[in-house]
Design a protein around this motif. Structure first.
Motif, mmCIF file in Angstrom:
data_model
loop_
_atom_site.group_PDB
_atom_site.id
_atom_site.type_symbol
_atom_site.label_atom_id
_atom_site.label_comp_id
_atom_site.label_asym_id
_atom_site.label_seq_id
_atom_site.Cartn_x
_atom_site.Cartn_y
_atom_site.Cartn_z
ATOM 1 N N ASN A 14 -9.320 12.823 12.964
ATOM 2 C CA ASN A 14 -10.399 12.844 13.954
ATOM 3 C C ASN A 14 -11.142 11.521 14.020
ATOM 4 O O ASN A 14 -11.788 11.211 15.036
ATOM 5 C CB ASN A 14 -11.396 13.960 13.630
ATOM 6 C CG ASN A 14 -10.857 15.333 13.970
ATOM 7 O OD1 ASN A 14 -9.867 15.459 14.689
ATOM 8 N ND2 ASN A 14 -11.491 16.372 13.448
ATOM 9 N N ALA A 15 -11.088 10.749 12.939
ATOM 10 C CA ALA A 15 -11.779 9.461 12.897
ATOM 11 C C ALA A 15 -10.897 8.313 13.376
ATOM 12 O O ALA A 15 -11.267 7.146 13.247
ATOM 13 C CB ALA A 15 -12.265 9.181 11.472
ATOM 14 N N LYS B 161 -16.907 5.853 12.758
ATOM 15 C CA LYS B 161 -16.140 7.017 12.323
ATOM 16 C C LYS B 161 -15.726 7.034 10.853
ATOM 17 O O LYS B 161 -15.340 8.090 10.338
ATOM 18 C CB LYS B 161 -14.883 7.141 13.191
ATOM 19 C CG LYS B 161 -15.195 7.388 14.660
ATOM 20 C CD LYS B 161 -13.933 7.769 15.426
ATOM 21 C CE LYS B 161 -14.266 8.196 16.846
ATOM 22 N NZ LYS B 161 -13.063 8.696 17.570
ATOM 23 N N ALA B 162 -15.780 5.905 10.173
ATOM 24 C CA ALA B 162 -15.267 5.857 8.801
ATOM 25 C C ALA B 162 -15.984 6.827 7.874
ATOM 26 O O ALA B 162 -15.373 7.411 6.969
ATOM 27 C CB ALA B 162 -15.361 4.435 8.254
ATOM 28 N N ALA B 163 -17.279 7.022 8.083
ATOM 29 C CA ALA B 163 -18.052 7.899 7.197
ATOM 30 C C ALA B 163 -17.539 9.330 7.229
ATOM 31 O O ALA B 163 -17.684 10.070 6.245
ATOM 32 C CB ALA B 163 -19.529 7.869 7.600
ATOM 33 N N ASN C 283 -5.431 4.417 12.453
ATOM 34 C CA ASN C 283 -5.272 5.737 11.846
ATOM 35 C C ASN C 283 -5.914 5.720 10.461
ATOM 36 O O ASN C 283 -5.455 5.017 9.562
ATOM 37 C CB ASN C 283 -3.797 6.123 11.757
ATOM 38 C CG ASN C 283 -3.586 7.593 11.434
ATOM 39 O OD1 ASN C 283 -2.575 7.966 10.867
ATOM 40 N ND2 ASN C 283 -4.531 8.451 11.788
ATOM 41 N N MET C 284 -6.991 6.474 10.319
ATOM 42 C CA MET C 284 -7.697 6.544 9.049
ATOM 43 C C MET C 284 -6.948 7.448 8.064
ATOM 44 O O MET C 284 -6.527 8.550 8.415
ATOM 45 C CB MET C 284 -9.111 7.096 9.253
ATOM 46 C CG MET C 284 -9.980 6.292 10.189
ATOM 47 S SD MET C 284 -10.460 4.705 9.476
ATOM 48 C CE MET C 284 -11.665 4.161 10.710
ATOM 49 N N GLY C 285 -6.804 6.964 6.858
ATOM 50 C CA GLY C 285 -6.262 7.774 5.774
ATOM 51 C C GLY C 285 -7.357 7.968 4.739
ATOM 52 O O GLY C 285 -7.970 7.002 4.279
ATOM 53 N N CYS C 286 -7.661 9.214 4.377
ATOM 54 C CA CYS C 286 -8.793 9.493 3.489
ATOM 55 C C CYS C 286 -8.471 9.141 2.036
ATOM 56 O O CYS C 286 -7.369 8.725 1.702
ATOM 57 C CB CYS C 286 -9.189 10.961 3.604
ATOM 58 S SG CYS C 286 -7.968 12.100 2.940
#
Length: 299
Positions: free
Chosen positions: A154-155, A181-183, A270-273
């Motif tokens: 979603n981020a 969005k990173a937070a 594409n953010m990877g947590c």
């Protein structure tokens, strides 16, 4: 003598079935190492407390065989096939069954709905899996399995920039995405960036970038330099682990580039947590099965 290797749907399904319970509960070695290194660098910031909790959580999850995160994600399966392998059209035919059995038997949360718009009823078994085939010049066959949580996807972002935006436009867009969005993506992050291709391809490039071991650099020197510039900029925000302040908002930024149309500059982020749950397998022609590759040694 024919050295062509046949990849079977049974071999793919077996690797996926065996991978899911493990990667849901055990962080890859490169990710754990990077989190520990980030903790040492943090000193006594609030971010250090976040990293302490993430490392303790990973230890408990591995020891007790419980999920690292309650969001056990959607299952992405990517087959990377070289010129010496044969891939039948039904190679993913048994993958959904493998995913359903693995999620059910391991008591993992099911997070897939039947239709994004018309029927948001849970499928009840985390299927379908999302599958891709990539063809490579590198001989052999590799299978990648990634459990991707909803928060990090979603981020993420896809943008079609004008060609004139250039490097500055790319840096600005990545940083805008990070600041907004990173937070919400559970940092510290691994950020995959795709540049080039087409609208439909660039997002896959960004997602594939997450498969590289944390700490590795792109083979192309210019791309590796861009990765370092982006990582420094991301961490210079001071948002830190958990976005509560500190030095490490991202463990790594990985970039994939490709050709594109003269009138386009596609960009995907594409953010990877912090729970980067992935595994890579190499096909063994002798056994006809996939064998897991160590994320630190690549073997």
């Amino acid at each position: 003598m024919d050295t062509t290797k046949l990849i079977t749907k049974q071999a793919v399904a077996k690797a996926v079935y065996e991978a899911i319970p493990n990667i849901a509960c055990v962080l890859p070695c490169d990710v754990k190492r990077s989190l520990a290194e980030a903790r040492k660098a943090e000193g006594e910031s609030r971010g250090a407390l976040v990293l302490d909790q993430l490392l303790e959580n990973a230890e408990i999850a591995e020891r007790d065989c419980v999920p690292i995160c309650q969001d056990t994600g959607t299952c992405w399966v990517c087959l990377e096939a070289g010129p010496d392998v044969l891939v039948p059209g039904d190679v993913f035919a048994e993958t959904d069954d493998a995913v359903a059995r693995a999620y059910t038997e391991a008591l993992l949360r099911k997070s897939v709905v039947r239709d994004a718009f018309f029927d948001r009823t849970n499928t009840g078994d985390n299927t379908p899996a999302f599958t891709d085939i990539h063809f490579s010049k590198k001989p052999g066959c590799r299978l990648h399995v990634l459990l991707k949580g909803g928060g990090s996807d979603n981020a993420s972002r896809v943008v079609m920039l004008p060609p004139g935006a250039g490097k500055r436009g790319i840096l600005n867009e990545v940083m805008d995405c990070v600041r907004h969005k990173a937070a919400n993506a559970c940092p510290p992050l691994v950020i995959g960036v795709g540049i080039g291709g087409t609208f439909d391809k660039v997002a896959g490039m960004a997602k594939s970038a997450l498969l590289r071991p944390v700490g590795s650099s792109a083979k192309d020197e210019r791309t590796a330099e861009l990765e370092n510039v982006l990582l420094d900029m991301v961490n210079a925000t001071g948002m830190g682990p958990g976005a509560l302040g500190g030095k490490t908002l991202a463990l790594a930024v990985h970039v994939n580039t490709a050709p594109c149309h003269i009138a386009a500059l596609p960009l995907a982020i594409n953010m990877g947590c912090s729970a980067m749950r992935r595994a890579t397998f190499e096909f063994n022609a002798q056994t006809g099965e996939f064998e897991r590759v160590d994320t630190e040694t690549g073997e």
